[in-house]
Write a protein that holds these residues in place. Sequence first.
Motif, PDB file in Angstrom:
ATOM      1  N   VAL A 164      50.505  35.407  44.036  1.00  0.00           N
ATOM      2  CA  VAL A 164      50.835  36.789  43.685  1.00  0.00           C
ATOM      3  C   VAL A 164      49.559  37.488  43.211  1.00  0.00           C
ATOM      4  N   GLN A 165      49.347  38.707  43.669  1.00  0.00           N
ATOM      5  CA  GLN A 165      48.114  39.419  43.340  1.00  0.00           C
ATOM      6  C   GLN A 165      48.297  40.313  42.093  1.00  0.00           C
ATOM      7  N   MET A 166      47.182  40.699  41.520  1.00  0.00           N
ATOM      8  CA  MET A 166      47.194  41.698  40.450  1.00  0.00           C
ATOM      9  C   MET A 166      47.055  43.093  41.068  1.00  0.00           C
ATOM     10  N   GLY A 167      47.373  44.104  40.254  1.00  0.00           N
ATOM     11  CA  GLY A 167      47.343  45.474  40.752  1.00  0.00           C
ATOM     12  C   GLY A 167      45.959  46.069  40.889  1.00  0.00           C
ATOM     13  N   GLY A 168      44.985  45.510  40.173  1.00  0.00           N
ATOM     14  CA  GLY A 168      43.622  45.986  40.348  1.00  0.00           C
ATOM     15  C   GLY A 168      42.929  46.382  39.052  1.00  0.00           C
ATOM     16  N   TRP A 169      41.637  46.665  39.200  1.00  0.00           N
ATOM     17  CA  TRP A 169      40.761  47.032  38.089  1.00  0.00           C
ATOM     18  C   TRP A 169      40.522  48.531  38.106  1.00  0.00           C
ATOM     19  N   TYR A 170      40.736  49.181  36.963  1.00  0.00           N
ATOM     20  CA  TYR A 170      40.631  50.636  36.880  1.00  0.00           C
ATOM     21  C   TYR A 170      39.640  51.016  35.788  1.00  0.00           C
ATOM     22  N   ARG A 171      38.779  51.964  36.129  1.00  0.00           N
ATOM     23  CA  ARG A 171      37.801  52.454  35.154  1.00  0.00           C
ATOM     24  C   ARG A 171      38.449  53.416  34.162  1.00  0.00           C
ATOM     25  N   ARG A 172      39.606  53.945  34.526  1.00  0.00           N
ATOM     26  CA  ARG A 172      40.347  54.798  33.593  1.00  0.00           C
ATOM     27  C   ARG A 172      41.828  54.437  33.678  1.00  0.00           C
ATOM     28  N   PRO A 245      52.109  45.380  38.161  1.00  0.00           N
ATOM     29  CA  PRO A 245      52.064  44.280  39.134  1.00  0.00           C
ATOM     30  C   PRO A 245      51.256  44.650  40.371  1.00  0.00           C
ATOM     31  N   GLY A 246      50.946  43.623  41.156  1.00  0.00           N
ATOM     32  CA  GLY A 246      50.277  43.851  42.433  1.00  0.00           C
ATOM     33  C   GLY A 246      51.314  44.245  43.481  1.00  0.00           C
ATOM     34  N   PHE A 247      51.829  45.455  43.364  1.00  0.00           N
ATOM     35  CA  PHE A 247      52.910  45.913  44.243  1.00  0.00           C
ATOM     36  C   PHE A 247      52.527  45.839  45.714  1.00  0.00           C
ATOM     37  N   HIS A 248      51.222  46.016  45.975  1.00  0.00           N
ATOM     38  CA  HIS A 248      50.735  46.110  47.349  1.00  0.00           C
ATOM     39  C   HIS A 248      50.605  44.754  48.018  1.00  0.00           C
ATOM     40  N   GLU A 249      50.416  43.677  47.205  1.00  0.00           N
ATOM     41  CA  GLU A 249      50.223  42.334  47.750  1.00  0.00           C
ATOM     42  C   GLU A 249      50.970  41.306  46.894  1.00  0.00           C
TER      43      GLU A 249
END
Length: 368
Positions: A164-172, A245-249
């Motif tokens: 299962v993937q994470m949703g990602g890294w965001y600068r804001r 969540p990593g909704f995309h993957e």
Amino acid sequence: MSDGSSNASKTINRRALLGASAAAGASVLAAPALAQENATLEWKMVTSWPKNLPGPGVTAQRIADRVGEMSGGRMRIRLYAAGELVPALGVFEAVAAGTAQMAHTASFFWQGKIPASVYFTAIPFGLLPHEHIAWIEQGGGQALWDELYAPFGLKPVMAGNTGVQMGGWYRREINSLADLKGLKIRMPGLGGEVMRRLGATPVSLPPGELFQALQTGVLDATEFLGPWSDRAMGFHKAAKSYYSPGFHEPNGTGEAIFNQVALDGLPEELRAIVLEACRAENGRALAESDWQNAGSLKLLQEEDGVTVRFYPEDVLVALRETAAVVLAEFAEKDPLSARIQESYTAALVRLAPWSDVAMRRFLTARDG
């Protein structure tokens, strides 16, 4: 706007050309397997990953090593990391043309060439890893995957899974839908299209370029895999908000692509070894990823100052509703895409209730 018949003609011509290139190149590469069965057979594997990247890079090397071990040295696979022989996103063409006999990569990278390829990595709000494997092996997914790649002279198989993937890294921070407007994000596959329709700007970059792009502001956000691979890539040094969540993957299937002529040219025993090495890696890589992701998530939070955040509910609702529209449109692209989506959806309808009864309810009970 070009007419559909023109596009179809170009697609057919491109596939015919790639198929011819594959046959010409691979016939030469396969010859040693037919002519010198007692000699050590050497293959090239090109990958889309930095060398020994935790997760898929480790998996690719392990497959190569296992083939050598299981064949008793009769076959050796030399691995070329991204950029060593061909670019990270050039492995599909390289194997089709016979430059290498196989690749380790992810199917959603080929969305621009064959849109339905995304289904064989992951789609938004789709199958979980164990469900995806069930679809491929039990629900007819492999036959459709084979049919999709056949015009290019290629044979695809599952070859590892990062879970299962994470949703990602965001600068804001993302506090509302408005925060997606203009967001420059690396998110391949249909997840990127969902983000685009909600106002974000998807940027296509290979894995090896992501950290610098995030650090310098070329990207406002990037997804990749899970904590183990992501920490090794250093994303926590450029962004401190890690979304779930990593909704995309919801799944992380890695693929091995074989030049079909080269694969068919192997002696039967070696062909079985190569394919089983890939298949065995599915379970091993998934177990490894789950274990290492758990440990790395703890380090990211306790040592690296990372905050795990969750997409707000209104954002998740919008993502889910938009994904449904994107997928409905996708089925209209061509008959094969429609059949793949129909098969995938049927698998989800069959498997989701079991996952709910067996897993979701248990987790709720376990957690109190």
